[in-house]
Write a protein that holds these residues in place. Structure first.
Motif, short mmCIF file in Angstrom:
data_model
loop_
_atom_site.label_atom_id
_atom_site.label_comp_id
_atom_site.label_asym_id
_atom_site.label_seq_id
_atom_site.Cartn_x
_atom_site.Cartn_y
_atom_site.Cartn_z
N ALA A 280 -17.76 -8.24 86.26
CA ALA A 280 -17.95 -7.23 85.23
C ALA A 280 -16.66 -7.05 84.40
O ALA A 280 -15.66 -6.59 84.92
CB ALA A 280 -18.35 -5.90 85.86
N ILE A 281 -16.73 -7.42 83.13
CA ILE A 281 -15.60 -7.26 82.21
C ILE A 281 -16.03 -6.32 81.10
O ILE A 281 -16.88 -6.65 80.27
CB ILE A 281 -15.15 -8.61 81.62
N GLY A 282 -15.48 -5.12 81.10
CA GLY A 282 -15.94 -4.09 80.18
C GLY A 282 -15.22 -4.04 78.85
O GLY A 282 -14.22 -4.72 78.64
N PHE A 283 -15.77 -3.26 77.96
CA PHE A 283 -15.20 -2.86 76.66
C PHE A 283 -15.29 -3.92 75.56
O PHE A 283 -15.18 -3.58 74.40
CB PHE A 283 -13.74 -2.41 76.80
N ILE A 284 -15.47 -5.19 75.90
CA ILE A 284 -15.54 -6.21 74.84
C ILE A 284 -16.79 -6.00 73.99
O ILE A 284 -16.73 -5.99 72.76
CB ILE A 284 -15.54 -7.62 75.44
N GLY A 285 -17.93 -5.82 74.66
CA GLY A 285 -19.17 -5.61 73.93
C GLY A 285 -19.22 -4.29 73.20
O GLY A 285 -20.05 -4.11 72.29
N LEU A 286 -18.37 -3.36 73.56
CA LEU A 286 -18.33 -2.06 72.89
C LEU A 286 -17.39 -2.07 71.69
O LEU A 286 -17.73 -1.64 70.60
CB LEU A 286 -17.91 -0.97 73.89
N VAL A 287 -16.19 -2.58 71.89
CA VAL A 287 -15.13 -2.48 70.87
C VAL A 287 -15.27 -3.54 69.78
O VAL A 287 -15.19 -3.22 68.58
CB VAL A 287 -13.75 -2.59 71.54
N VAL A 288 -15.48 -4.79 70.16
CA VAL A 288 -15.44 -5.90 69.19
C VAL A 288 -16.44 -5.73 68.06
O VAL A 288 -16.08 -5.93 66.89
CB VAL A 288 -15.63 -7.25 69.92
N PRO A 289 -17.72 -5.39 68.32
CA PRO A 289 -18.64 -5.23 67.19
C PRO A 289 -18.19 -4.17 66.18
O PRO A 289 -18.36 -4.35 64.97
CB PRO A 289 -19.95 -4.80 67.87
N HIS A 290 -17.58 -3.09 66.66
CA HIS A 290 -17.11 -2.04 65.74
C HIS A 290 -15.94 -2.53 64.91
O HIS A 290 -15.84 -2.20 63.71
CB HIS A 290 -16.71 -0.79 66.53
N VAL A 291 -15.06 -3.31 65.51
CA VAL A 291 -13.95 -3.88 64.75
C VAL A 291 -14.49 -4.79 63.64
O VAL A 291 -14.03 -4.72 62.49
CB VAL A 291 -13.02 -4.69 65.69
N CYS A 292 -15.47 -5.62 63.99
CA CYS A 292 -16.00 -6.58 63.02
C CYS A 292 -16.83 -5.90 61.93
O CYS A 292 -16.94 -6.43 60.82
CB CYS A 292 -16.84 -7.63 63.74
N ARG A 293 -17.41 -4.75 62.23
CA ARG A 293 -18.17 -4.03 61.20
C ARG A 293 -17.28 -3.52 60.08
O ARG A 293 -17.74 -3.32 58.96
CB ARG A 293 -18.94 -2.85 61.82
N THR A 294 -16.02 -3.29 60.38
CA THR A 294 -15.11 -2.85 59.32
C THR A 294 -14.87 -3.98 58.31
O THR A 294 -14.41 -3.73 57.20
CB THR A 294 -13.75 -2.41 59.91
N ILE A 295 -15.20 -5.21 58.70
CA ILE A 295 -15.05 -6.37 57.81
C ILE A 295 -16.38 -6.79 57.22
O ILE A 295 -16.51 -6.99 56.01
CB ILE A 295 -14.43 -7.57 58.58
N PRO A 343 -8.00 2.77 74.22
CA PRO A 343 -7.20 3.44 73.17
C PRO A 343 -7.52 2.94 71.76
O PRO A 343 -7.55 3.74 70.81
CB PRO A 343 -5.76 3.08 73.55
N PHE A 344 -7.78 1.63 71.63
CA PHE A 344 -8.09 1.10 70.31
C PHE A 344 -9.40 1.66 69.79
O PHE A 344 -9.54 1.98 68.60
CB PHE A 344 -8.15 -0.43 70.34
N PHE A 345 -10.37 1.80 70.68
CA PHE A 345 -11.66 2.36 70.28
C PHE A 345 -11.51 3.82 69.86
O PHE A 345 -12.14 4.29 68.90
CB PHE A 345 -12.66 2.23 71.42
N LEU A 346 -10.67 4.57 70.59
CA LEU A 346 -10.40 5.97 70.22
C LEU A 346 -9.78 6.05 68.83
O LEU A 346 -10.12 6.92 68.02
CB LEU A 346 -9.48 6.62 71.25
N TYR A 347 -8.85 5.12 68.54
CA TYR A 347 -8.23 5.08 67.21
C TYR A 347 -9.27 4.77 66.14
O TYR A 347 -9.29 5.38 65.06
CB TYR A 347 -7.13 4.02 67.19
N LEU A 348 -10.16 3.86 66.47
CA LEU A 348 -11.16 3.42 65.49
C LEU A 348 -12.10 4.56 65.12
O LEU A 348 -12.37 4.81 63.93
CB LEU A 348 -11.96 2.25 66.06
N ASN A 353 -13.03 7.45 57.67
CA ASN A 353 -13.91 6.63 56.84
C ASN A 353 -14.73 5.65 57.66
O ASN A 353 -15.39 4.78 57.11
CB ASN A 353 -13.10 5.86 55.80
N TYR A 354 -14.71 5.78 59.02
CA TYR A 354 -15.47 4.84 59.83
C TYR A 354 -16.84 5.42 60.16
O TYR A 354 -16.97 6.60 60.46
CB TYR A 354 -14.76 4.49 61.14
N SER A 355 -17.87 4.59 60.11
CA SER A 355 -19.21 5.00 60.52
C SER A 355 -19.92 3.81 61.12
O SER A 355 -19.57 2.66 60.85
CB SER A 355 -20.01 5.54 59.33
#
Length: 360
Positions: A280-295, A343-348, A353-355
């Motif tokens: 079980a490797i967590g947070f990748i599926g949660l954080v990465v899509p949100h990062v890529c949505r900003t692009i 922490p990065f997800f909390l920052y995001l 302006n993020y949604s």
């Protein structure tokens, strides 16, 4: 005039996507070389590059470079591990994209359906009880795969009433309940372990590792990733429309029940395949899509490509940290992804302006 402005915007978006794709591919290549170079025995990146080209070209390029031991370290140990990290990172990120689309829930991730908990329970049962015979690569991955499939079937059967309902609330709550049950069973198994070494091995597996990477384990997760990516690409327009809501999707001619069922089956299949090998490797599926949505915004074709690249880079970089922070001790990679991703997800999400869905 309005058409000209719209065409100009579309061209700008395409150029931006192309730039990010090329930049991420270059960064991924550099991360792969760096991950192979760093270890208990440091190898110069230039030598890594030459040996990889030598092996990939079957000796036609850079023949005679490096010692036999160096070749073995790179080709038999580190390169398979890096490739597994790339496959797993890409797969978990894509599953995150799919799950967030189907549930329309910004905190959804591959493990929201309890798949990882089921896999962990299956693997720990093999480690602690030792009563499951090998039916695949080895007994631990076989137990993990069986556990993940059981949890996935339970969530699908109960959460969707065998495909009769599309209620995302019911699905998410069912996943949380199944996850809690399997997590409790896993902890019970660890508590009942006969010795501390057994408990330590079980606990290490539940927070993820790429240590089991070998050439013969790469084919199945790679094929699973390719299948899911192809189907997701073909269904990308339907995924875009799903974000408008079920009622709007039905009006536009989308078979919502069928699309959601297919996506859930794909996400379960891919996640269970990956978790059965890496844990079980967590947070990748949660954080990465949100990062890529900003692009990429909510365009799922672009989102899938960028998420696969960023997920690969993130997991490979996390593995470098897991191996390099306290050598020769290897930290479970799930700890690194959580420490960085949290922490990065909390920052995001703190950005005004993020949604969910990103910039249009």
């Amino acid at each position: 005039m309005q058409v000209s402005i719209e065409n100009s915007r579309n061209l700008s978006k395409k150029r931006g996507f192309l730039f990010w794709t090329i930049a991420l591919i270059i960064l991924l290549a550099g991360t792969i070389v760096g991950a192979i170079a760093i270890g208990s025995t440091y190898i110069e990146p230039g030598e890594v590059y030459k040996i990889l080209l030598n092996k990939l070209s079957n000796g036609m390029l850079f023949s005679g470079v490096g010692e036999v031991m160096t070749h073995n370290i790179i080709w038999e140990i580190r390169f398979p591990r890096v490739l597994l990290g790339a496959i797993c990172g890409a797969g978990l990120a894509i599953c995150g994209v799919l799950m967030q689309c189907v549930t329309k829930n910004p905190i959804a991730e591959p493990y929201i359906l309890g798949i990882s908990s089921g896999a962990s329970c299956g693997a720990v049962a093999v480690i602690v009880l030792g009563g499951v015979s090998s039916i695949g690569i080895n007994s631990i991955t076989s137990g993990a795969f069986v556990g993940s499939i059981i949890s996935g079937v339970l969530v699908f059967a109960i959460g969707t009433q065998m495909g009769k309902t599309t209620s995302t609330t019911r699905l998410v709550l069912t996943g949380m309940a199944i996850s809690t049950i399997f997590s409790a069973l896993t902890n019970l198994l660890i508590y009942s372990a006969d010795n501390s070494n057994q408990a330590k091995n079980a606990l290490f597996w539940t927070v993820g590792s790429l240590g089991g990477a070998k050439w013969d384990v790469l084919l199945i997760p790679f094929v699973a990733l390719v299948i899911v990516m192809i189907v997701a690409f073909l269904m990308s327009k339907s995924l875009d429309i799903l974000l408008l809501g079920d009622d709007s999707a039905i009006i536009l001619g989308i078979n919502v029940k069928l699309v959601k069922s297919i996506i859930l089956i794909l996400a379960t299949f891919l996640t269970s395949t990956l978790v059965a090998i890496t844990g079980a490797i967590g947070f990748i599926g949660l954080v990465v899509p949100h990062v890529c949505r900003t692009i990429a915004g909510s365009d799922h074709k672009k989102l899938i490509v960028l998420s696969a690249l960023v997920g690969s880079i993130f997991l490979i970089a996390s593995d470098i940290a897991a191996r390099g922070l306290f050598p020769p001790i290897e930290i479970p990679i799930g700890i690194i992804t959580s420490l960085v991703g949290g922490p990065f997800f909390l920052y995001l999400i703190s950005k005004k302006n993020y949604s969910f869905g990103g910039k249009e």
